[in-house]
Motif scaffolding. Structure first.
Motif, PDB file in Angstrom:
ATOM      1  N   ARG A  93       0.835  -1.217   0.000  1.00 42.93           N
ATOM      2  CA  ARG A  93       0.000   0.000   0.000  1.00 42.93           C
ATOM      3  C   ARG A  93       0.864   1.260   0.000  1.00 42.93           C
ATOM      4  O   ARG A  93       0.556   2.237  -0.683  1.00 42.93           O
ATOM      5  CB  ARG A  93      -0.932  -0.011   1.220  1.00 42.93           C
ATOM      6  CG  ARG A  93      -1.952   1.137   1.215  1.00 42.93           C
ATOM      7  CD  ARG A  93      -3.073   0.857   2.189  1.00 42.93           C
ATOM      8  NE  ARG A  93      -2.636   0.855   3.563  1.00 42.93           N
ATOM      9  CZ  ARG A  93      -2.630   1.948   4.348  1.00 42.93           C
ATOM     10  NH1 ARG A  93      -3.026   3.125   3.860  1.00 42.93           N
ATOM     11  NH2 ARG A  93      -2.245   1.869   5.604  1.00 42.93           N
ATOM     12  N   GLU A  94       1.944   1.252   0.764  1.00 43.17           N
ATOM     13  CA  GLU A  94       2.843   2.405   0.779  1.00 43.17           C
ATOM     14  C   GLU A  94       3.395   2.684  -0.615  1.00 43.17           C
ATOM     15  O   GLU A  94       3.429   3.841  -1.067  1.00 43.17           O
ATOM     16  CB  GLU A  94       3.988   2.157   1.747  1.00 43.17           C
ATOM     17  CG  GLU A  94       4.994   3.307   1.798  1.00 43.17           C
ATOM     18  CD  GLU A  94       6.200   2.970   2.659  1.00 43.17           C
ATOM     19  OE1 GLU A  94       6.489   3.747   3.590  1.00 43.17           O
ATOM     20  OE2 GLU A  94       6.836   1.939   2.414  1.00 43.17           O
ATOM     21  N   GLU A 149       3.382   5.767  -5.736  1.00 39.49           N
ATOM     22  CA  GLU A 149       3.296   5.745  -7.204  1.00 39.49           C
ATOM     23  C   GLU A 149       2.137   6.595  -7.696  1.00 39.49           C
ATOM     24  O   GLU A 149       2.227   7.271  -8.727  1.00 39.49           O
ATOM     25  CB  GLU A 149       3.131   4.305  -7.677  1.00 39.49           C
ATOM     26  CG  GLU A 149       2.986   4.143  -9.180  1.00 39.49           C
ATOM     27  CD  GLU A 149       4.229   4.552  -9.944  1.00 39.49           C
ATOM     28  OE1 GLU A 149       4.075   5.076 -11.064  1.00 39.49           O
ATOM     29  OE2 GLU A 149       5.358   4.377  -9.428  1.00 39.49           O
ATOM     30  N   LEU A 150       1.032   6.592  -6.966  1.00 42.93           N
ATOM     31  CA  LEU A 150      -0.181   7.274  -7.409  1.00 42.93           C
ATOM     32  C   LEU A 150      -0.242   8.729  -6.967  1.00 42.93           C
ATOM     33  O   LEU A 150      -1.133   9.466  -7.395  1.00 42.93           O
ATOM     34  CB  LEU A 150      -1.407   6.530  -6.879  1.00 42.93           C
ATOM     35  CG  LEU A 150      -1.577   5.116  -7.441  1.00 42.93           C
ATOM     36  CD1 LEU A 150      -2.559   4.323  -6.596  1.00 42.93           C
ATOM     37  CD2 LEU A 150      -2.036   5.167  -8.892  1.00 42.93           C
ATOM     38  N   ILE A 204      -5.513   8.593  -5.980  1.00 46.23           N
ATOM     39  CA  ILE A 204      -6.571   7.808  -5.329  1.00 46.23           C
ATOM     40  C   ILE A 204      -6.088   7.077  -4.073  1.00 46.23           C
ATOM     41  O   ILE A 204      -6.538   5.967  -3.791  1.00 46.23           O
ATOM     42  CB  ILE A 204      -7.163   6.767  -6.301  1.00 46.23           C
ATOM     43  CG1 ILE A 204      -6.032   5.893  -6.893  1.00 46.23           C
ATOM     44  CG2 ILE A 204      -7.988   7.396  -7.374  1.00 46.23           C
ATOM     45  CD1 ILE A 204      -6.543   4.715  -7.688  1.00 46.23           C
ATOM     46  N   PRO A 205      -5.186   7.648  -3.285  1.00 44.04           N
ATOM     47  CA  PRO A 205      -4.605   6.863  -2.183  1.00 44.04           C
ATOM     48  C   PRO A 205      -5.609   6.353  -1.166  1.00 44.04           C
ATOM     49  O   PRO A 205      -5.462   5.247  -0.647  1.00 44.04           O
ATOM     50  CB  PRO A 205      -3.610   7.829  -1.550  1.00 44.04           C
ATOM     51  CG  PRO A 205      -4.075   9.187  -1.948  1.00 44.04           C
ATOM     52  CD  PRO A 205      -4.653   9.006  -3.315  1.00 44.04           C
ATOM     53  N   HIS A 206      -6.633   7.149  -0.833  1.00 43.42           N
ATOM     54  CA  HIS A 206      -7.576   6.720   0.200  1.00 43.42           C
ATOM     55  C   HIS A 206      -8.654   5.801  -0.341  1.00 43.42           C
ATOM     56  O   HIS A 206      -9.422   5.232   0.425  1.00 43.42           O
ATOM     57  CB  HIS A 206      -8.215   7.936   0.869  1.00 43.42           C
ATOM     58  CG  HIS A 206      -7.236   8.762   1.633  1.00 43.42           C
ATOM     59  ND1 HIS A 206      -6.432   8.232   2.624  1.00 43.42           N
ATOM     60  CD2 HIS A 206      -6.897  10.073   1.540  1.00 43.42           C
ATOM     61  CE1 HIS A 206      -5.655   9.183   3.116  1.00 43.42           C
ATOM     62  NE2 HIS A 206      -5.915  10.301   2.474  1.00 43.42           N
ATOM     63  N   ALA A 207      -8.710   5.642  -1.661  1.00 44.38           N
ATOM     64  CA  ALA A 207      -9.726   4.789  -2.263  1.00 44.38           C
ATOM     65  C   ALA A 207      -9.218   3.377  -2.511  1.00 44.38           C
ATOM     66  O   ALA A 207      -9.883   2.590  -3.166  1.00 44.38           O
ATOM     67  CB  ALA A 207     -10.207   5.402  -3.580  1.00 44.38           C
ATOM     68  N   LEU A 208      -8.035   3.049  -1.981  1.00 47.17           N
ATOM     69  CA  LEU A 208      -7.506   1.706  -2.214  1.00 47.17           C
ATOM     70  C   LEU A 208      -7.137   1.015  -0.903  1.00 47.17           C
ATOM     71  O   LEU A 208      -6.815   1.650   0.086  1.00 47.17           O
ATOM     72  CB  LEU A 208      -6.301   1.753  -3.159  1.00 47.17           C
ATOM     73  CG  LEU A 208      -4.989   2.414  -2.705  1.00 47.17           C
ATOM     74  CD1 LEU A 208      -4.121   1.463  -1.889  1.00 47.17           C
ATOM     75  CD2 LEU A 208      -4.201   2.894  -3.915  1.00 47.17           C
ATOM     76  N   GLY A 257      -7.884   1.332 -13.884  1.00 49.18           N
ATOM     77  CA  GLY A 257      -6.988   1.659 -14.990  1.00 49.18           C
ATOM     78  C   GLY A 257      -5.835   2.546 -14.564  1.00 49.18           C
ATOM     79  O   GLY A 257      -4.709   2.399 -15.045  1.00 49.18           O
ATOM     80  N   ILE A 258      -6.094   3.454 -13.623  1.00 51.75           N
ATOM     81  CA  ILE A 258      -5.041   4.341 -13.130  1.00 51.75           C
ATOM     82  C   ILE A 258      -3.976   3.542 -12.400  1.00 51.75           C
ATOM     83  O   ILE A 258      -2.774   3.770 -12.566  1.00 51.75           O
ATOM     84  CB  ILE A 258      -5.651   5.425 -12.209  1.00 51.75           C
ATOM     85  CG1 ILE A 258      -6.539   6.371 -13.020  1.00 51.75           C
ATOM     86  CG2 ILE A 258      -4.547   6.202 -11.496  1.00 51.75           C
ATOM     87  CD1 ILE A 258      -7.324   7.355 -12.164  1.00 51.75           C
ATOM     88  N   VAL A 259      -4.407   2.602 -11.558  1.00 57.29           N
ATOM     89  CA  VAL A 259      -3.455   1.803 -10.787  1.00 57.29           C
ATOM     90  C   VAL A 259      -2.623   0.905 -11.703  1.00 57.29           C
ATOM     91  O   VAL A 259      -1.409   0.770 -11.525  1.00 57.29           O
ATOM     92  CB  VAL A 259      -4.190   0.954  -9.734  1.00 57.29           C
ATOM     93  CG1 VAL A 259      -3.209   0.029  -9.014  1.00 57.29           C
ATOM     94  CG2 VAL A 259      -4.905   1.849  -8.731  1.00 57.29           C
ATOM     95  N   ILE A 260      -3.265   0.305 -12.697  1.00 55.38           N
ATOM     96  CA  ILE A 260      -2.537  -0.593 -13.607  1.00 55.38           C
ATOM     97  C   ILE A 260      -1.556   0.192 -14.467  1.00 55.38           C
ATOM     98  O   ILE A 260      -0.400  -0.211 -14.639  1.00 55.38           O
ATOM     99  CB  ILE A 260      -3.526  -1.375 -14.490  1.00 55.38           C
ATOM    100  CG1 ILE A 260      -4.348  -2.327 -13.610  1.00 55.38           C
ATOM    101  CG2 ILE A 260      -2.787  -2.134 -15.583  1.00 55.38           C
ATOM    102  CD1 ILE A 260      -5.471  -3.028 -14.344  1.00 55.38           C
TER     103      ILE A 260
END
Length: 297
Positions: free
Chosen positions: A193-194, A199-200, A204-208, A244-247
């Motif tokens: 998660r860190e 990376e992001l 969207i850090p709090h949405a994952l 899609g953003i994370v990938i």
């Protein structure tokens, strides 16, 4: 007889609680990020020396919000105050005390456990340590106040000595070589998660969240090869667009998260950790009671 006991670390988001915990214990225990409210659990860090043992509980940032997810994290803070022999209250010397700070000192003023305040980030050029220390002294007159820098290591020895003074004599809770009691699955999920948050950036850090689906210790084919822990983990987001953003294009982003996480985990575990990272969508997970029960503890 040495002293031992539990100390809760509390403070507003981004006050440097996790960085301070890592510095006090001398190990990377809590993940750190410039994104507020990165810490979601009560993370235990253990400091043992000739004086005894302090078991620290690093808690989420104390934050005013009516959202279920934030309320649950706030409950972790208040619950921790009932479980400890002392409280380490961390303030940020670079920020003016606001409504959340006032509410937090009001809460701390009503507990029976002694409070020790660490005015953090005093090495920052924007620091106004005198103002922040004056605010704390006015609202918590019995609290010991220490000016520290978790990053530079300033003032940590005096702070630690004061915390030990508030503990009772007693046996150690953990073996001397322990610096945390987190199970491997939680440690791996937090490192992933860190790296995903880094990376992001602010996207969207709090949405994952990260879910460990499978773990398997695999013996190498070659007797001289390193033992390997294989882990399948899911980076879970709330919407398809976030997936899609994370990938990333061609899977480049999730690949970088995997590489960075594996590199850090190599310094934590005495064996190689091989990650199979995937991304999935779980709509509205931040209001899902079963998910919150599993994540926030």
């Amino acid at each position: 007889m040495r002293r031992s006991g539990f100390v809760s670390i509390v403070g507003r988001p981004s006050s440097g609680k996790s960085t301070l915990l890592n510095a006090l214990c001398g190990h990377k225990i809590s993940i750190v990020s410039p994104v507020p409210q990165t810490t979601r659990n009560k993370i235990r860090g253990i400091l043992t020396d000739g004086r005894g043992q302090i078991v620290f509980l690093d808690t989420p940032g104390f934050h005013t919000s009516e959202r279920k997810f934030n309320l649950r994290m706030r409950d972790l803070v208040t619950e921790s105050l009932e479980e400890v022999e002392a409280v380490l209250y961390v303030t940020d010397a670079t920020r003016e005390p606001g409504p959340e700070e006032s509410e937090l000192v009001g809460l701390l003023g009503g507990i029976s456990a002694p409070v020790v305040c660490a005015v953090n980030k005093v090495d920052d050029s924007r620091a106004r340590a005198d103002d922040v220390a004056g605010f704390v002294a006015a609202h918590l007159p019995s609290a010991g106040i220490h000016r520290v820098s978790a990053v530079a290591g300033t003032g940590l020895e005096d702070l630690t000595s004061t915390l030990f003074e508030h503990l009772e004599e007693g046996e150690l809770y953990y073996p001397e070589e322990f610096y945390t009691d987190q199970d491997p699955a939680l440690r791996i999920a937090e490192v992933i998660r860190e790296k995903a948050i880094a990376e992001l950036k602010q996207e969207i850090p709090h949405a994952l969240f990260v879910d460990i689906a499978d773990m398997e210790m695999r013996a190498p084919d070659d007797r001289e090869a390193e033992q390997e822990l294989w882990v399948r983990a899911f980076v879970t987001v709330e919407r398809d667009s976030q997936k899609g953003i994370v990938i990333g294009r061609g899977g480049e982003r999730i690949r970088r998260v995997r590489i960075d996480a594996e590199a850090e985990l190599a310094g934590i575990f005495p064996y190689r950790v091989s990650l199979d990272l995937r991304v999935k969508v779980q709509p509205k997970w931040r209001t899902n009671e079963s998910v919150l029960n599993r994540l926030l503890r």
